[in-house]
Design an enzyme around this catalytic site. Structure first.
Site, PDB file in Angstrom:
ATOM      1  CE  LYS A  14      63.785  25.852  79.058  1.00  0.00           C
ATOM      2  NZ  LYS A  14      62.478  26.038  78.383  1.00  0.00           N
ATOM      3  NE  ARG A  89      62.101  31.266  81.531  1.00  0.00           N
ATOM      4  CZ  ARG A  89      61.738  30.459  80.537  1.00  0.00           C
ATOM      5  NH1 ARG A  89      60.718  29.640  80.672  1.00  0.00           N
ATOM      6  NH2 ARG A  89      62.415  30.464  79.411  1.00  0.00           N
ATOM      7  NE  ARG A 128      65.149  29.048  69.686  1.00  0.00           N
ATOM      8  CZ  ARG A 128      65.005  28.923  71.008  1.00  0.00           C
ATOM      9  NH1 ARG A 128      64.826  27.732  71.531  1.00  0.00           N
ATOM     10  NH2 ARG A 128      65.075  29.957  71.794  1.00  0.00           N
ATOM     11  NE  ARG A 134      61.576  31.516  70.522  1.00  0.00           N
ATOM     12  CZ  ARG A 134      61.712  30.858  71.662  1.00  0.00           C
ATOM     13  NH1 ARG A 134      61.618  29.542  71.685  1.00  0.00           N
ATOM     14  NH2 ARG A 134      61.954  31.512  72.778  1.00  0.00           N
TER      15      ARG A 134
HETATM   16  P1  ADP Z   1      63.683  29.737  76.230  1.00  0.00           P
HETATM   17  O1  ADP Z   1      63.762  28.618  77.208  1.00  0.00           O
HETATM   18  O2  ADP Z   1      64.299  29.438  74.927  1.00  0.00           O
HETATM   19  O3  ADP Z   1      64.113  31.042  76.806  1.00  0.00           O
HETATM   20  P2  ADP Z   1      60.724  29.624  76.379  1.00  0.00           P
HETATM   21  O4  ADP Z   1      59.974  29.182  75.204  1.00  0.00           O
HETATM   22  O5  ADP Z   1      60.797  28.683  77.541  1.00  0.00           O
HETATM   23  O6  ADP Z   1      62.164  30.009  75.833  1.00  0.00           O
HETATM   24  O7  ADP Z   1      60.143  31.019  76.922  1.00  0.00           O
HETATM   25  C1  ADP Z   1      60.000  32.128  76.069  1.00  0.00           C
HETATM   26  C2  ADP Z   1      59.590  33.359  76.857  1.00  0.00           C
HETATM   27  O8  ADP Z   1      58.316  33.140  77.487  1.00  0.00           O
HETATM   28  C3  ADP Z   1      60.503  33.752  78.009  1.00  0.00           C
HETATM   29  O9  ADP Z   1      61.607  34.503  77.583  1.00  0.00           O
HETATM   30  C4  ADP Z   1      59.529  34.562  78.881  1.00  0.00           C
HETATM   31  O10 ADP Z   1      59.296  35.853  78.352  1.00  0.00           O
HETATM   32  C5  ADP Z   1      58.249  33.780  78.746  1.00  0.00           C
HETATM   33  N1  ADP Z   1      58.150  32.751  79.812  1.00  0.00           N
HETATM   34  C6  ADP Z   1      58.113  31.403  79.638  1.00  0.00           C
HETATM   35  N2  ADP Z   1      58.007  30.767  80.809  1.00  0.00           N
HETATM   36  C7  ADP Z   1      57.985  31.722  81.771  1.00  0.00           C
HETATM   37  C8  ADP Z   1      57.913  31.703  83.189  1.00  0.00           C
HETATM   38  N3  ADP Z   1      57.850  30.542  83.874  1.00  0.00           N
HETATM   39  N4  ADP Z   1      57.899  32.887  83.851  1.00  0.00           N
HETATM   40  C9  ADP Z   1      57.953  34.052  83.196  1.00  0.00           C
HETATM   41  N5  ADP Z   1      58.057  34.141  81.858  1.00  0.00           N
HETATM   42  C10 ADP Z   1      58.059  33.003  81.141  1.00  0.00           C
END
Ligand code: ADP
Length: 192
Positions: A14, A89, A128, A134
């Site tokens: 995404k 989320r 990845r 990461r």
């Molecule tokens: P992915 O979609 O690959 O899991 P992201 O880059 O979107 O990774 O998010 C990485 C981390 O950042 C999540 O696992 C969480 O810890 C935090 N995070 C991102 N967006 C949110 C959100 N809307 N609410 C809570 N935590 C978030």
């Protein structure tokens, strides 16, 4: 200008799709994950608070995430349109976003969901992990993030589906083909 959300499980691609869609529609891609990673990198107070949650694959608490997003949404480039990647989320975050957008008089246009099988997701994330290093891409943490997606984030999809603004796109296969079908789906919805 379009106001969009992109959703999809970790590993669904995404973030990559968000960049391409945002460029096509001339709006900023606002990724809460990227915003958090920048704070972690810069060792801000917020980064110190968020980093631990991220490394464990847990969500950062809603109010912390929402305050950060609110601030980013006030930047001039997001005044008329935006593509949110990684927010909301949780069902709580839907309410926070509704409030934010109601205050601006800006309803959402489309929520785009990328779908992919668990086996493809796991394979992509392990790849990845090697490429980007990461710290939240180890197998145990990945499993936790997939489980949280199912438990906390799929209800968000259900809620938007009930509002009639959810579009699902097959997220498996060729990156460019997925971008093309996502653009076509969003344009169809914006026109119709
Ligand atoms: P992915 O979609 O690959 O899991 P992201 O880059 O979107 O990774 O998010 C990485 C981390 O950042 C999540 O696992 C969480 O810890 C935090 N995070 C991102 N967006 C949110 C959100 N809307 N609410 C809570 N935590 C978030």
């Amino acid at each position: 200008m379009a106001r969009l959300i992109i959703m999809g499980p970790p590993g669904s691609g995404k973030g990559t799709q968000a960049e391409h869609l945002a460029r096509h529609f001339g709006i900023p891609a606002i990724s809460t994950g990227d915003l958090f990673r920048a704070h972690v990198r810069d060792k801000t107070d917020l980064g110190l608070e968020a980093g631990g949650f991220m490394d464990r694959g847990e969500f950062v608490p809603d109010h912390v995430t929402t305050d950060m997003l609110k601030q980013r949404m006030e930047d001039a480039d997001a005044a008329q349109g935006f593509l949110l990647d990684g927010y909301p989320r949780t069902v709580i975050q839907i309410g926070a976003l509704d409030e934010m957008l109601a205050g601006r008089g800006q309803p959402l246009d489309v929520v785009l969901a990328l779908m992919a099988s668990d086996s493809e997701l796991l394979a992509r994330m392990l790849r990845r992990a090697q490429e980007q290093g990461r710290s939240d891409d180890t197998e145990a943490v990945i499993q936790r993030r997939l489980a949280l997606y199912r438990d906390e984030t799929e209800p968000v999809l259900t809620a938007y589906s009930k509002r009639g603004i959810l579009l699902s796109v097959d997220g498996s296969g060729d990156r460019e083909a997925i971008t093309a079908s996502a653009i076509a789906a969003v344009e169809g919805a914006l026109a119709g």
